[in-house]
Design a protein around this motif. Structure first.
Motif, PDB file in Angstrom:
ATOM      1  N   TYR A  91      77.909 169.612 -26.963  1.00  0.00           N
ATOM      2  CA  TYR A  91      79.193 168.928 -27.125  1.00  0.00           C
ATOM      3  C   TYR A  91      80.308 169.748 -27.766  1.00  0.00           C
ATOM      4  CZ  TYR A  91      76.238 164.854 -26.181  1.00  0.00           C
ATOM      5  OH  TYR A  91      75.367 163.968 -25.624  1.00  0.00           O
ATOM      6  N   ARG A  92      80.008 170.864 -28.396  1.00  0.00           N
ATOM      7  CA  ARG A  92      81.086 171.674 -28.980  1.00  0.00           C
ATOM      8  C   ARG A  92      81.870 172.329 -27.847  1.00  0.00           C
ATOM      9  NH1 ARG A  92      83.140 172.310 -34.202  1.00  0.00           N
ATOM     10  NH2 ARG A  92      81.045 172.612 -35.076  1.00  0.00           N
ATOM     11  N   PRO A  93      83.155 172.018 -27.685  1.00  0.00           N
ATOM     12  CA  PRO A  93      83.913 172.551 -26.541  1.00  0.00           C
ATOM     13  C   PRO A  93      83.997 174.070 -26.536  1.00  0.00           C
ATOM     14  CG  PRO A  93      85.098 170.745 -27.608  1.00  0.00           C
ATOM     15  CD  PRO A  93      83.955 171.100 -28.505  1.00  0.00           C
ATOM     16  N   ASN A  94      84.172 174.610 -25.343  1.00  0.00           N
ATOM     17  CA  ASN A  94      84.333 176.063 -25.183  1.00  0.00           C
ATOM     18  C   ASN A  94      85.744 176.521 -25.508  1.00  0.00           C
ATOM     19  OD1 ASN A  94      81.746 177.113 -24.141  1.00  0.00           O
ATOM     20  ND2 ASN A  94      82.112 175.701 -22.443  1.00  0.00           N
ATOM     21  N   PHE A  95      86.753 175.732 -25.125  1.00  0.00           N
ATOM     22  CA  PHE A  95      88.126 176.207 -25.266  1.00  0.00           C
ATOM     23  C   PHE A  95      89.097 175.115 -25.713  1.00  0.00           C
ATOM     24  CE2 PHE A  95      87.059 175.367 -20.843  1.00  0.00           C
ATOM     25  CZ  PHE A  95      88.050 174.500 -20.413  1.00  0.00           C
ATOM     26  N   HIS A  96      88.587 174.050 -26.330  1.00  0.00           N
ATOM     27  CA  HIS A  96      89.416 173.066 -26.995  1.00  0.00           C
ATOM     28  C   HIS A  96      89.170 173.176 -28.501  1.00  0.00           C
ATOM     29  CE1 HIS A  96      89.435 171.397 -22.951  1.00  0.00           C
ATOM     30  NE2 HIS A  96      90.430 170.590 -23.304  1.00  0.00           N
ATOM     31  N   PHE A  97      90.241 173.061 -29.295  1.00  0.00           N
ATOM     32  CA  PHE A  97      90.067 173.233 -30.730  1.00  0.00           C
ATOM     33  C   PHE A  97      89.265 172.090 -31.346  1.00  0.00           C
ATOM     34  CE2 PHE A  97      91.252 172.364 -35.120  1.00  0.00           C
ATOM     35  CZ  PHE A  97      90.777 173.530 -35.697  1.00  0.00           C
ATOM     36  N   THR A  98      88.286 172.457 -32.169  1.00  0.00           N
ATOM     37  CA  THR A  98      87.558 171.525 -33.028  1.00  0.00           C
ATOM     38  C   THR A  98      87.422 172.163 -34.404  1.00  0.00           C
ATOM     39  OG1 THR A  98      85.409 172.470 -32.405  1.00  0.00           O
ATOM     40  CG2 THR A  98      86.149 170.555 -31.159  1.00  0.00           C
ATOM     41  N   PRO A  99      87.405 171.359 -35.478  1.00  0.00           N
ATOM     42  CA  PRO A  99      87.100 171.926 -36.789  1.00  0.00           C
ATOM     43  C   PRO A  99      85.613 172.282 -36.855  1.00  0.00           C
ATOM     44  CG  PRO A  99      87.234 169.546 -36.952  1.00  0.00           C
ATOM     45  CD  PRO A  99      87.618 169.897 -35.542  1.00  0.00           C
ATOM     46  N   LYS A 100      85.273 173.252 -37.679  1.00  0.00           N
ATOM     47  CA  LYS A 100      83.863 173.641 -37.791  1.00  0.00           C
ATOM     48  C   LYS A 100      83.013 172.483 -38.277  1.00  0.00           C
ATOM     49  CE  LYS A 100      85.113 178.454 -38.684  1.00  0.00           C
ATOM     50  NZ  LYS A 100      85.229 179.509 -39.701  1.00  0.00           N
ATOM     51  N   THR A 101      83.532 171.752 -39.266  1.00  0.00           N
ATOM     52  CA  THR A 101      82.833 170.580 -39.795  1.00  0.00           C
ATOM     53  C   THR A 101      83.877 169.523 -40.131  1.00  0.00           C
ATOM     54  OG1 THR A 101      82.954 171.415 -42.079  1.00  0.00           O
ATOM     55  CG2 THR A 101      80.966 171.944 -40.820  1.00  0.00           C
ATOM     56  N   GLY A 102      83.406 168.293 -40.329  1.00  0.00           N
ATOM     57  CA  GLY A 102      84.282 167.235 -40.811  1.00  0.00           C
ATOM     58  C   GLY A 102      84.999 166.472 -39.724  1.00  0.00           C
ATOM     59  N   TRP A 103      85.910 165.622 -40.175  1.00  0.00           N
ATOM     60  CA  TRP A 103      86.656 164.706 -39.310  1.00  0.00           C
ATOM     61  C   TRP A 103      88.053 165.244 -39.026  1.00  0.00           C
ATOM     62  CZ3 TRP A 103      86.767 160.165 -36.579  1.00  0.00           C
ATOM     63  CH2 TRP A 103      88.040 159.622 -36.341  1.00  0.00           C
ATOM     64  N   MET A 104      88.525 165.064 -37.779  1.00  0.00           N
ATOM     65  CA  MET A 104      89.881 165.441 -37.397  1.00  0.00           C
ATOM     66  C   MET A 104      90.490 164.350 -36.541  1.00  0.00           C
ATOM     67  SD  MET A 104      91.205 168.746 -35.173  1.00  0.00           S
ATOM     68  CE  MET A 104      90.486 168.184 -33.625  1.00  0.00           C
ATOM     69  N   ASN A 105      91.807 164.061 -36.769  1.00  0.00           N
ATOM     70  CA  ASN A 105      92.539 163.265 -35.783  1.00  0.00           C
ATOM     71  C   ASN A 105      93.895 163.904 -35.474  1.00  0.00           C
ATOM     72  OD1 ASN A 105      92.486 161.546 -38.504  1.00  0.00           O
ATOM     73  ND2 ASN A 105      94.368 160.899 -37.513  1.00  0.00           N
ATOM     74  N   ASP A 106      95.025 163.244 -35.705  1.00  0.00           N
ATOM     75  CA  ASP A 106      96.318 163.666 -35.162  1.00  0.00           C
ATOM     76  C   ASP A 106      96.658 165.140 -35.389  1.00  0.00           C
ATOM     77  OD1 ASP A 106      96.341 160.914 -35.059  1.00  0.00           O
ATOM     78  OD2 ASP A 106      97.978 160.667 -36.487  1.00  0.00           O
ATOM     79  N   PRO A 107      97.249 165.801 -34.372  1.00  0.00           N
ATOM     80  CA  PRO A 107      97.864 167.110 -34.598  1.00  0.00           C
ATOM     81  C   PRO A 107      99.122 166.946 -35.441  1.00  0.00           C
ATOM     82  CG  PRO A 107      98.334 166.360 -32.376  1.00  0.00           C
ATOM     83  CD  PRO A 107      97.390 165.364 -32.973  1.00  0.00           C
ATOM     84  N   ASN A 108      99.343 167.831 -36.370  1.00  0.00           N
ATOM     85  CA  ASN A 108     100.489 167.768 -37.297  1.00  0.00           C
ATOM     86  C   ASN A 108     101.161 169.132 -37.406  1.00  0.00           C
ATOM     87  OD1 ASN A 108      98.682 165.681 -39.715  1.00  0.00           O
ATOM     88  ND2 ASN A 108      99.787 165.109 -37.890  1.00  0.00           N
ATOM     89  N   GLY A 109     102.410 169.142 -37.854  1.00  0.00           N
ATOM     90  CA  GLY A 109     103.076 170.350 -38.315  1.00  0.00           C
ATOM     91  C   GLY A 109     103.046 171.534 -37.380  1.00  0.00           C
ATOM     92  N   MET A 110     103.091 171.306 -36.077  1.00  0.00           N
ATOM     93  CA  MET A 110     102.944 172.405 -35.128  1.00  0.00           C
ATOM     94  C   MET A 110     104.239 173.215 -35.022  1.00  0.00           C
ATOM     95  SD  MET A 110     100.809 170.044 -32.440  1.00  0.00           S
ATOM     96  CE  MET A 110     101.473 170.840 -31.008  1.00  0.00           C
ATOM     97  N   PHE A 111     104.147 174.518 -35.281  1.00  0.00           N
ATOM     98  CA  PHE A 111     105.302 175.404 -35.116  1.00  0.00           C
ATOM     99  C   PHE A 111     104.837 176.781 -34.681  1.00  0.00           C
ATOM    100  CE2 PHE A 111     104.012 176.330 -39.473  1.00  0.00           C
ATOM    101  CZ  PHE A 111     104.249 177.691 -39.616  1.00  0.00           C
TER     102      PHE A 111
END
Length: 532
Positions: free
Chosen positions: A41-61
């Motif tokens: 299940y760990r994607p090949n080319f989509h971003f995931t955090p190494k561990t823990g929980w993630m939701n909304d993308p923020n602060g993109m520049f």
């Protein structure tokens, strides 16, 4: 004696072969156990955090050759908790390096969603012209006030960075925007308004979007609000974005408002709608034609699948590039806390370019994967034509690894028929998608895709989106990455993104029709490979 000696040697060889065979079998079994989660299940080319929980993308520049992605993050568990801002950087939006946590919760509250801009002219005074500050704005969410039943739990605050976004200092005079007695008052998205020469910020406020302006990123003035009586309102409005964009093939510019909502999406749960109109520096109003569209279909969506939410665009993209670059959270609040990954939860969508088209007086936002993905193509298979009626294989392992593939093709001379595509594995699991040209809708069905019972809402129905009355041609592009599919129809006019959790890798991609023979043309199968 010679015959006995020969027999003993033969038995010895057979015994050694048996031992080696058993050892190899044991390795295969262990590999099978190992692949059940991280490898599966760990994607090949989509971003995931190494561990823990993630939701909304923020602060993109974007700044000095790096794309920065911050994100809602809880490092201590794989379910939603006290929100931090995680951080990752990339030179191309495909391969990411996870950085140190950028912002931690404090006595004022959790760090909810927000945005970041490069203050090139140092209007804030936090840096200098030689070293422009990066300014982040985020929502403080006070859990103590929420538990006490208070309404004013959310306020807006800023932080600044003088080392290109790697470390941050919270502004001593926070909050910069107090709560005006609104329960859901969050997710500020800042940008530089190049037309009216001002800082601009949009904020989600329950059932509407609020528009603020500023000269220095510290003092903000409320100018107007939009949306309380228009668009989808099945849930709370969240995570807005707002920007000018040129109409393709024209010199004219319109403004696009992205407005996420949870729940209330077209196929249940969370999703992101959009509006097209004009902005005079203070007030946003949709065009007459877009207003007519909304009378007919209530809302238009960036993505009609269940797994693209809270998406926003990168700020500070150079004029020499000029693209509107977007990324969303690839999950849904209906089941995000329950998906069967162990060390981490959630991934981001593939980064996408947004384009605005005007066709027959109707404005539509198209999305397609960014061109940077093409540099990861390691192998290409091309098929000029393929005739299909009964189930026909288009691609299959080992000639192509369908856990990392980019597939495109054209269907012409379409009839009143069902055009069904299937991604399946050796365990008999599959996910189906395609076009019902008899009843005029696109669809995705993941009910037989593997693990589905972790949530009653994950595969409770078939995802659908209405198509034109009768399509005669269809362009299809499919991005596959282990446990996700992102389907782009007709150059991104209609998009559907969905997760699945099969018990073995998908190894075959096929198509069939219900009634008529069909011909697929210009099939391009790109193998994607990242160097790790």
């Amino acid at each position: 004696m010679k015959r006995m000696k020969y027999s003993n040697i033969t038995l010895s060889i057979l015994f050694l072969i048996l031992i080696i065979s058993c050892k190899n079998t044991a390795k295969v079994i262990n590999m099978d156990k190992e692949i059940t989660n991280e490898e599966l299940y760990r994607p090949n080319f989509h971003f995931t955090p190494k561990t823990g929980w993630m939701n909304d993308p923020n602060g993109m520049f974007f700044y000095k050759g790096l794309y920065h992605l911050y994100f809602q993050y809880y490092p201590d568990d794989t379910v939603w908790g006290p929100m931090h801002w995680g951080h990752a950087t990339s030179t191309d939006m495909i391969t990411w390096n996870e950085e140190k946590i950028a912002l931690y919760p404090d006595e004022m509250g959790y760090i909810f969603s927000g945005s970041a801009v490069v203050d090139v002219n140092n209007t804030s005074g936090f840096g200098s012209l030689e070293n422009p500050p990066i300014i982040a704005m985020f929502t403080y969410h006070n859990m103590e006030k929420e538990k006490a039943g208070e309404i004013k739990t959310q306020s807006q605050a800023i932080a600044y960075s003088l080392d290109e976004g790697m470390t941050w200092t919270k502004y001593e005079a926070n909050p910069v925007i107090e709560n005006p007695n609104i329960k859901d008052f969050r997710d500020p998205k800042m940008s530089w308004d190049p037309i009216h020469k001002q800082w601009l910020m949009v904020l989600a406020a329950g059932d509407r979007t609020m528009f603020y302006t500023s000269k220095n990123l510290k003092e903000w003035t409320l100018q107007s609000d939009f949306g309380s009586d228009i668009g989808a309102h099945g849930g709370v409005w969240e995570c807005p974005d707002f920007f000018p964009i040129k109409i393709e093939g024209s010199t004219k510019t319109k403004w696009v408002l992205l407005q996420s909502i949870n729940p209330g999406g077209p196929n249940g749960g969370s999703a992101t709608q959009y509006f097209v109109g004009d902005f005079n520096g203070k007030t946003f109003s949709i065009t007459d034609s877009f207003a007519n569209d909304l009378k007919q279909q209530k809302a238009l969506w960036i993505d009609f699948g269940k797994d693209n939410y809270a998406g926003v665009t990168w700020s500070n993209i150079p004029d020499t590039d000029g693209r509107k670059l977007f990324m969303g959270w690839m999950s849904n609040w209906e089941y995000a806390n329950e998906v069967p990954t162990e060390k981490w939860r959630s991934a981001m969508t593939i980064p996408r370019e947004l384009k605005l088209f005007s066709k027959k007086g109707k404005y539509r936002v198209y999305t397609l994967p960014v061109r940077e993905l093409s540099k990861y193509v390691s192998k290409t298979i091309k098929i000029k034509t393929l005739s299909v009626k009964s189930e026909t294989t288009i691609a299959k392992a080992p000639s192509i690894d369908l856990t990392a593939a980019d597939i495109s093709f054209t269907l012409e001379d379409l009839k009143e028929d069902i055009y069904l595509f299937k991604l399946h594995n050796l365990k008999g699991e599959f996910i189906e998608f395609g076009l019902n040209n008899k009843e005029h809708f696109f669809f995705i069905d993941r009910s037989k895709s593997g693990k589905t019972t972790f949530s009653e809402k994950f595969a409770s129905g078939i995802s659908k989106v209405k198509s034109d009355d009768l399509l005669s041609q269809l362009e299809v592009r499919l991005i596959i990455d282990k446990n996700s599919i992102e389907v782009f129809y007709n150059n991104g006019e209609t998009v559907m993104t969905e997760l699945f959790f099969s018990n073995a890798p998908m190894n075959e991609f096929s198509m069939k029709t219900e009634k008529y023979t069909s011909t697929i043309k210009n099939i391009t199968i790109n193998q994607l490979k990242l160097t790790k």
